[in-house]
Scaffold this motif. Structure first.
Motif, PDB file in Angstrom:
ATOM      1  N   PRO A  83       6.230  10.048  -5.887  1.00  0.00           N
ATOM      2  CA  PRO A  83       7.300   9.072  -6.117  1.00  0.00           C
ATOM      3  C   PRO A  83       8.658   9.480  -5.557  1.00  0.00           C
ATOM      4  O   PRO A  83       9.486   8.612  -5.274  1.00  0.00           O
ATOM      5  N   GLU A  84       8.893  10.765  -5.356  1.00  0.00           N
ATOM      6  CA  GLU A  84      10.183  11.206  -4.808  1.00  0.00           C
ATOM      7  C   GLU A  84      10.408  10.682  -3.387  1.00  0.00           C
ATOM      8  O   GLU A  84      11.537  10.623  -2.906  1.00  0.00           O
ATOM      9  N   THR A  85       9.351  10.272  -2.711  1.00  0.00           N
ATOM     10  CA  THR A  85       9.439   9.722  -1.358  1.00  0.00           C
ATOM     11  C   THR A  85      10.078   8.345  -1.342  1.00  0.00           C
ATOM     12  O   THR A  85      10.643   7.934  -0.335  1.00  0.00           O
ATOM     13  N   LEU A  86       9.999   7.631  -2.439  1.00  0.00           N
ATOM     14  CA  LEU A  86      10.405   6.229  -2.475  1.00  0.00           C
ATOM     15  C   LEU A  86      11.920   6.050  -2.557  1.00  0.00           C
ATOM     16  O   LEU A  86      12.449   5.494  -3.505  1.00  0.00           O
ATOM     17  N   THR A  87      12.576   6.462  -1.527  1.00  0.00           N
ATOM     18  CA  THR A  87      14.022   6.248  -1.421  1.00  0.00           C
ATOM     19  C   THR A  87      14.266   4.874  -0.812  1.00  0.00           C
ATOM     20  O   THR A  87      13.365   4.271  -0.206  1.00  0.00           O
ATOM     21  N   SER A 102       0.797  -1.233   0.000  1.00  0.00           N
ATOM     22  CA  SER A 102       0.000   0.000   0.000  1.00  0.00           C
ATOM     23  C   SER A 102       0.829   1.284   0.000  1.00  0.00           C
ATOM     24  O   SER A 102       0.601   2.157  -0.839  1.00  0.00           O
ATOM     25  N   PRO A 103       1.782   1.464   0.915  1.00  0.00           N
ATOM     26  CA  PRO A 103       2.538   2.723   0.875  1.00  0.00           C
ATOM     27  C   PRO A 103       3.392   2.873  -0.384  1.00  0.00           C
ATOM     28  O   PRO A 103       3.606   3.987  -0.860  1.00  0.00           O
ATOM     29  N   ILE A 123       4.008   5.736  -5.391  1.00  0.00           N
ATOM     30  CA  ILE A 123       4.254   5.689  -6.831  1.00  0.00           C
ATOM     31  C   ILE A 123       3.266   6.618  -7.535  1.00  0.00           C
ATOM     32  O   ILE A 123       3.633   7.366  -8.437  1.00  0.00           O
ATOM     33  N   LEU A 124       2.016   6.598  -7.094  1.00  0.00           N
ATOM     34  CA  LEU A 124       0.973   7.404  -7.732  1.00  0.00           C
ATOM     35  C   LEU A 124       0.998   8.867  -7.310  1.00  0.00           C
ATOM     36  O   LEU A 124       0.753   9.759  -8.106  1.00  0.00           O
ATOM     37  N   ILE A 125       1.279   9.145  -6.041  1.00  0.00           N
ATOM     38  CA  ILE A 125       1.109  10.493  -5.502  1.00  0.00           C
ATOM     39  C   ILE A 125       2.424  11.258  -5.345  1.00  0.00           C
ATOM     40  O   ILE A 125       2.524  12.415  -5.709  1.00  0.00           O
TER      41      ILE A 125
END
Length: 183
Positions: free
Chosen positions: A158-162, A148-149, A154-156
């Motif tokens: 994506p820069e968070t996905l480190t 879920s996160p 990915i949708l909202i």
């Protein structure tokens, strides 16, 4: 009469060109005419393999992700490696195109193809890893809490996905199921 077998080299040439085009322009701007012209492969040959561009992109994605999961028997490290791999796939142009297709395409057969050949297969691998430490009746919830996160980001955003975010999120989810676990 079945006819001549399909040459897999043609698919690879098309996938290579499609990958290059996705790096240069949005998915929606790419045409079958452009692929045919750039690869010197006839549109008829392309349409014998895929009914449309969306199906071609989903198949390219599935071709890339199949057979790339390796389970080493290390609970945290196996989960972490799979989540990193999944995130990297979806943050590339091909993954972004797949997301766009899945969000905008109303054709159920294409979604079902994706669900059966990727999503459900990926969940099964995660279930195998989770079975090392998570009770069977809780595995689906555990997997949903991991997915879920990632899909949300990915949708909202994506820069968070480190790598660090994925590491910390995974630790948090695992601790909610196994409080004394440390990584």
């Amino acid at each position: 009469m079945a006819g001549r077998p399909k040459d897999p080299k043609i698919n690879l040439r098309i996938y290579e060109e499609l990958g290059q085009l996705l790096e240069q322009q949005p998915y929606s701007a790419i045409t079958i005419d452009e692929l045919a012209e750039n690869t010197q492969i006839s549109k008829a040959t392309i349409y014998r393999r895929w009914k449309d561009k969306d199906t071609m992109i989903i198949d390219m994605f599935l071709n890339e992700v199949h057979g790339t999961s390796e389970i080493k028997g290390e609970f945290f490290n196996d989960l972490y490696a799979m989540l990193l791999k999944m995130t990297r796939i979806y943050t590339r142009p091909l993954g972004k195109a797949v997301i766009q297709i899945l969000l905008t395409n109303e054709e159920n057969s294409l979604r079902n193809h994706f669900m059966e050949d990727y999503f459900n297969a990926y969940r099964q691998v995660l279930r195998e890893i989770a079975s090392q430490r998570i009770p069977e009746d809780q595995q689906d919830i555990f997997i949903d809490l991991i997915f879920s996160p990632i899909y949300f980001n990915i949708l909202i955003k994506p820069e968070t996905l480190t790598d660090q975010y994925i590491h910390d999120m995974l630790k948090t989810v695992i601790r909610s199921f196994i409080p004394d676990e440390s990584y």
